[in-house]
Design a protein around this motif. Structure first.
Motif, PDB file in Angstrom:
ATOM      1  N   GLN A 228       0.700  -1.140  -0.081  1.00  0.00           N
ATOM      2  CA  GLN A 228       0.000   0.014  -0.031  1.00  0.00           C
ATOM      3  C   GLN A 228       0.761   1.148  -0.014  1.00  0.00           C
ATOM      4  O   GLN A 228       2.082   1.220   0.437  1.00  0.00           O
ATOM      5  N   ASP A 229       0.255   2.246  -0.480  1.00  0.00           N
ATOM      6  CA  ASP A 229       1.090   3.785  -0.510  1.00  0.00           C
ATOM      7  C   ASP A 229       1.338   3.996   0.592  1.00  0.00           C
ATOM      8  O   ASP A 229       0.630   4.217   1.689  1.00  0.00           O
ATOM      9  N   GLY A 230       2.423   4.515   1.040  1.00  0.00           N
ATOM     10  CA  GLY A 230       2.859   4.936   2.328  1.00  0.00           C
ATOM     11  C   GLY A 230       3.154   3.670   3.385  1.00  0.00           C
ATOM     12  O   GLY A 230       2.971   4.393   4.436  1.00  0.00           O
ATOM     13  N   GLY A 231       2.993   2.529   3.122  1.00  0.00           N
ATOM     14  CA  GLY A 231       2.840   1.732   4.125  1.00  0.00           C
ATOM     15  C   GLY A 231       4.251   1.667   4.976  1.00  0.00           C
ATOM     16  O   GLY A 231       4.318   0.870   5.993  1.00  0.00           O
ATOM     17  N   VAL A 232       5.371   1.689   4.189  1.00  0.00           N
ATOM     18  CA  VAL A 232       6.416   1.422   4.842  1.00  0.00           C
ATOM     19  C   VAL A 232       7.464   2.718   4.775  1.00  0.00           C
ATOM     20  O   VAL A 232       7.818   3.313   3.748  1.00  0.00           O
ATOM     21  N   SER A 233       7.971   2.959   5.831  1.00  0.00           N
ATOM     22  CA  SER A 233       8.973   4.101   5.804  1.00  0.00           C
ATOM     23  C   SER A 233      10.192   3.878   6.557  1.00  0.00           C
ATOM     24  O   SER A 233      10.207   3.124   7.750  1.00  0.00           O
ATOM     25  N   ILE A 234      11.394   4.120   6.111  1.00  0.00           N
ATOM     26  CA  ILE A 234      12.452   3.902   7.030  1.00  0.00           C
ATOM     27  C   ILE A 234      13.464   5.028   7.086  1.00  0.00           C
ATOM     28  O   ILE A 234      13.971   5.715   5.904  1.00  0.00           O
TER      29      ILE A 234
END
Length: 312
Positions: free
Chosen positions: A141-147
């Motif tokens: 999903q869009d924006g589901g994972v941020s590092i």
């Protein structure tokens, strides 16, 4: 890299631990609760240490630093650190994995996941070192994972990415998937939308970095950091053999799914043109008679014109 750029998909061997260890990882993960409210626990367990080599440590929020072992739970805001020979693979409940290489520092800052709807959010921080992220359901999903990293924030959608953060900045490579986005410390953005390309950001560079082709050096340095040393087995005192895998039932959900017919469809029937020798003789006779009749008309007209010219 422009939108019209093309490159050949670059594959990379994924050989940090034997594939059979996934059986143990799946069994361990099935014991990890997803929701703290459902389990009555104050701190949710978001994953499990699916493989651990020596010199790897974990520090829970408000807790003491301790050596990680295979099967240890990973909770919200858990700090994972490795030394020169350390190596950890963290399997999260949505199916995402972080493989953390030597001399690295990773924190799971936020993890919200609804297994029924398949949505939520994952936020982590790679303070230094090397990691490979393999996306699970949240990455679809869009924006589901941020590092977060010292040079900016990485977003990964539906893919596999190598992350390498050092004193000279960071190199982030899209190995497989839809896209890798980057937001610099000044808010500038950039993206890699094709596997085989990397985004490189220099130390102190506040912008969105530069996109270039992934090199063998990029791949090799990460793979070396993520590979076990001789004698290491991911923390398993007795690695699973063929018998363990057979009794686990893993085959029924993998290789026992049956086969699919992937043969191409048959060629369509081709209408063969009629050969000259197969043409109806009657049609040939009619055509010959018409041709002779036309010849007679042409000759008659010619005689008439010649007679007219003689009278003049």
């Amino acid at each position: 890299m422009t939108r019209s750029s093309h490159s050949r998909f670059m594959r990379q061997p994924m050989r940090s631990w034997p594939v059979k260890s996934l059986v143990c990882a799946a069994l361990l993960l099935s014991l990890v609760p997803v929701d703290a409210e459902a389990t009555g626990q104050a701190t949710p367990k978001v994953g499990v240490a699916a493989a651990v080599n020596s010199s790897a440590f974990g520090t829970p929020p408000g807790g003491n630093r301790k050596t990680l072992v295979l099967g240890d739970n990973v909770i919200y805001r858990h700090r994972i650190e490795t030394e020169a020979t350390g190596l950890v693979q963290v399997l999260l409940v949505d199916g995402s994995t972080f493989t953390v290489g030597a001399n690295s520092n990773l924190v799971i800052d936020e993890f919200v996941y609804d297994p029924n709807a398949g949505n939520g959010k994952l936020v982590a921080t790679l303070g230094k070192g090397v990691a490979r992220f393999i996306g699970g359901r949240l990455s679809k999903q869009d924006g589901g994972v941020s590092i977060n990293t010292p040079v900016g924030t990485i977003g990964i959608r539906g893919g596999i990415a190598n992350l390498n953060v050092g004193g000279n900045g960071g190199t982030f490579s899209l190995i497989f998937g839809d896209e890798l986005t980057f937001t610099g410390t000044d808010g500038s953005t950039n993206r890699v939308y094709q596997p085989g390309y990397s985004l490189q950001v220099g130390n102190g560079d506040p912008t969105g970095g530069n996109v270039r082709r992934t090199t063998q050096s990029d791949l090799g340095s990460v793979q070396q950091s993520l590979s076990s040393r001789p004698g290491q087995s991911g923390g398993q005192s007795s690695p699973p053999g063929d018998g363990t895998v057979q009794q686990s039932g893993f085959g029924s959900s993998n290789s026992g799914l049956g086969t699919f017919n992937t043969q191409p469809p048959p060629d369509p029937n081709v209408v063969r043109s009629t050969e000259f020798g197969e043409t109806d003789s009657t049609l040939l006779q009619i055509q010959q008679m018409n041709q002779e009749r036309n010849t007679d008309v042409i000759e008659a007209n010619k005689l008439t014109m010649d007679a007219g010219e003689a009278e003049e």
